[in-house]
Design a protein around this motif. Sequence first.
Motif, PDB file in Angstrom:
ATOM      1  N   CYS A  45       2.202   9.323   5.444  1.00  0.00           N
ATOM      2  CA  CYS A  45       1.036   8.588   4.967  1.00  0.00           C
ATOM      3  C   CYS A  45       1.500   7.553   3.942  1.00  0.00           C
ATOM      4  CB  CYS A  45       0.039   9.554   4.331  1.00  0.00           C
ATOM      5  SG  CYS A  45      -1.405   8.736   3.618  1.00  0.00           S
ATOM      6  N   THR A  46       0.970   6.328   4.027  1.00  0.00           N
ATOM      7  CA  THR A  46       1.380   5.268   3.100  1.00  0.00           C
ATOM      8  C   THR A  46       0.574   5.267   1.799  1.00  0.00           C
ATOM      9  OG1 THR A  46      -0.096   3.691   4.183  1.00  0.00           O
ATOM     10  CG2 THR A  46       2.183   3.766   4.967  1.00  0.00           C
ATOM     11  N   ASP A  47      -0.439   6.119   1.687  1.00  0.00           N
ATOM     12  CA  ASP A  47      -1.232   6.211   0.454  1.00  0.00           C
ATOM     13  C   ASP A  47      -0.358   6.824  -0.640  1.00  0.00           C
ATOM     14  OD1 ASP A  47      -2.935   7.359  -1.623  1.00  0.00           O
ATOM     15  OD2 ASP A  47      -4.609   6.860  -0.303  1.00  0.00           O
ATOM     16  N   LYS A  48      -0.224   6.135  -1.772  1.00  0.00           N
ATOM     17  CA  LYS A  48       0.659   6.603  -2.854  1.00  0.00           C
ATOM     18  C   LYS A  48       0.204   7.915  -3.469  1.00  0.00           C
ATOM     19  CE  LYS A  48       2.432   2.073  -3.918  1.00  0.00           C
ATOM     20  NZ  LYS A  48       2.614   1.006  -4.850  1.00  0.00           N
ATOM     21  N   LYS A  49      -1.085   8.198  -3.429  1.00  0.00           N
ATOM     22  CA  LYS A  49      -1.577   9.461  -3.982  1.00  0.00           C
ATOM     23  C   LYS A  49      -1.341  10.627  -3.031  1.00  0.00           C
ATOM     24  CE  LYS A  49      -5.239   7.448  -6.795  1.00  0.00           C
ATOM     25  NZ  LYS A  49      -6.681   7.374  -6.992  1.00  0.00           N
ATOM     26  N   CYS A  50      -1.087  10.328  -1.775  1.00  0.00           N
ATOM     27  CA  CYS A  50      -0.932  11.393  -0.778  1.00  0.00           C
ATOM     28  C   CYS A  50       0.530  11.510  -0.351  1.00  0.00           C
ATOM     29  CB  CYS A  50      -1.831  11.112   0.430  1.00  0.00           C
ATOM     30  SG  CYS A  50      -1.686  12.331   1.746  1.00  0.00           S
ATOM     31  N   GLY A  51       1.000  10.612   0.510  1.00  0.00           N
ATOM     32  CA  GLY A  51       2.394  10.610   0.948  1.00  0.00           C
ATOM     33  C   GLY A  51       2.788  11.785   1.831  1.00  0.00           C
ATOM     34  N   VAL A  52       1.826  12.489   2.401  1.00  0.00           N
ATOM     35  CA  VAL A  52       2.132  13.654   3.225  1.00  0.00           C
ATOM     36  C   VAL A  52       2.865  13.233   4.499  1.00  0.00           C
ATOM     37  CG1 VAL A  52      -0.037  13.689   4.540  1.00  0.00           C
ATOM     38  CG2 VAL A  52       1.148  15.807   4.104  1.00  0.00           C
ATOM     39  N   THR A  53       3.780  14.069   4.955  1.00  0.00           N
ATOM     40  CA  THR A  53       4.428  13.850   6.243  1.00  0.00           C
ATOM     41  C   THR A  53       3.829  14.831   7.245  1.00  0.00           C
ATOM     42  OG1 THR A  53       6.239  15.372   5.754  1.00  0.00           O
ATOM     43  CG2 THR A  53       6.576  13.072   5.195  1.00  0.00           C
ATOM     44  N   PHE A  54       3.671  14.372   8.479  1.00  0.00           N
ATOM     45  CA  PHE A  54       3.075  15.218   9.509  1.00  0.00           C
ATOM     46  C   PHE A  54       3.592  14.797  10.875  1.00  0.00           C
ATOM     47  CE2 PHE A  54       0.344  11.607   8.848  1.00  0.00           C
ATOM     48  CZ  PHE A  54      -0.097  11.231  10.102  1.00  0.00           C
ATOM     49  N   GLY A  87      -9.952  15.171  -2.912  1.00  0.00           N
ATOM     50  CA  GLY A  87     -10.426  15.477  -1.572  1.00  0.00           C
ATOM     51  C   GLY A  87      -9.471  15.032  -0.486  1.00  0.00           C
ATOM     52  N   PRO A  88      -9.968  15.054   0.738  1.00  0.00           N
ATOM     53  CA  PRO A  88      -9.119  14.672   1.859  1.00  0.00           C
ATOM     54  C   PRO A  88      -8.705  13.204   1.779  1.00  0.00           C
ATOM     55  CG  PRO A  88     -11.365  15.140   2.582  1.00  0.00           C
ATOM     56  CD  PRO A  88     -11.294  15.459   1.136  1.00  0.00           C
ATOM     57  N   CYS A  89      -7.489  12.936   2.195  1.00  0.00           N
ATOM     58  CA  CYS A  89      -6.991  11.562   2.235  1.00  0.00           C
ATOM     59  C   CYS A  89      -7.659  10.857   3.408  1.00  0.00           C
ATOM     60  CB  CYS A  89      -5.474  11.574   2.422  1.00  0.00           C
ATOM     61  SG  CYS A  89      -4.748   9.924   2.526  1.00  0.00           S
ATOM     62  N   LYS A  90      -8.132   9.662   3.188  1.00  0.00           N
ATOM     63  CA  LYS A  90      -8.809   8.926   4.255  1.00  0.00           C
ATOM     64  C   LYS A  90      -7.971   7.755   4.745  1.00  0.00           C
ATOM     65  CE  LYS A  90     -13.257  10.467   3.094  1.00  0.00           C
ATOM     66  NZ  LYS A  90     -14.270  10.708   2.297  1.00  0.00           N
ATOM     67  N   CYS A  91      -6.691   7.803   4.435  1.00  0.00           N
ATOM     68  CA  CYS A  91      -5.791   6.716   4.809  1.00  0.00           C
ATOM     69  C   CYS A  91      -5.624   6.647   6.333  1.00  0.00           C
ATOM     70  CB  CYS A  91      -4.433   6.917   4.150  1.00  0.00           C
ATOM     71  SG  CYS A  91      -3.295   5.540   4.399  1.00  0.00           S
ATOM     72  N   THR A  92      -5.510   5.424   6.834  1.00  0.00           N
ATOM     73  CA  THR A  92      -5.331   5.214   8.269  1.00  0.00           C
ATOM     74  C   THR A  92      -4.042   4.442   8.566  1.00  0.00           C
ATOM     75  OG1 THR A  92      -6.647   3.201   8.164  1.00  0.00           O
ATOM     76  CG2 THR A  92      -7.806   5.240   8.748  1.00  0.00           C
ATOM     77  N   LYS A  93      -3.187   4.298   7.560  1.00  0.00           N
ATOM     78  CA  LYS A  93      -1.922   3.581   7.747  1.00  0.00           C
ATOM     79  C   LYS A  93      -0.767   4.546   7.529  1.00  0.00           C
ATOM     80  CE  LYS A  93      -3.828  -0.845   6.641  1.00  0.00           C
ATOM     81  NZ  LYS A  93      -3.744  -2.089   5.954  1.00  0.00           N
ATOM     82  N   PHE A  94       0.180   4.521   8.481  1.00  0.00           N
ATOM     83  CA  PHE A  94       1.274   5.478   8.471  1.00  0.00           C
ATOM     84  C   PHE A  94       2.589   4.784   8.754  1.00  0.00           C
ATOM     85  CE2 PHE A  94      -2.582   7.187  10.409  1.00  0.00           C
ATOM     86  CZ  PHE A  94      -2.953   8.083   9.429  1.00  0.00           C
TER      87      PHE A  94
END
Length: 131
Positions: A45-54, A87-94
Amino acid sequence: PHLSCCKPSIATLCASDTNHIIQIGGTVVKTSGVQMYESTRSYKCTDKKCGVTFCVYADLEQHNNALPVPRLCPGSTGTGGDGDGGGPCKCTKFEILDGQSVHTDYQEVKIQESGGWNSGSSGSGGGGGGG
């Protein structure tokens, strides 16, 4: 032949035979060339607050075993370290993670069973019922 891998007919093949060597009787009618498909692709995930890999897995029922494109991040805004457990990340850019995809070689083989009901030969019975 090893009894654990012998199958009496194509009809006796089941899902648990996947990724195992099996032996069946029949005539190879057609083969494809060896092909490759990407069974798993890793994203970040490209969101700096999230950054999760999946990972996203290929849907073998789709044309060309297509990998679905992720639409929404599965992470939460608190997983990246400086989030407050939001809450849940709503990012759509990866970002696709290079070198972490899984590729598999496969080959399609079409087999005609020997002595089947439509072979026209009168064999010694065999008792294999269809189903």
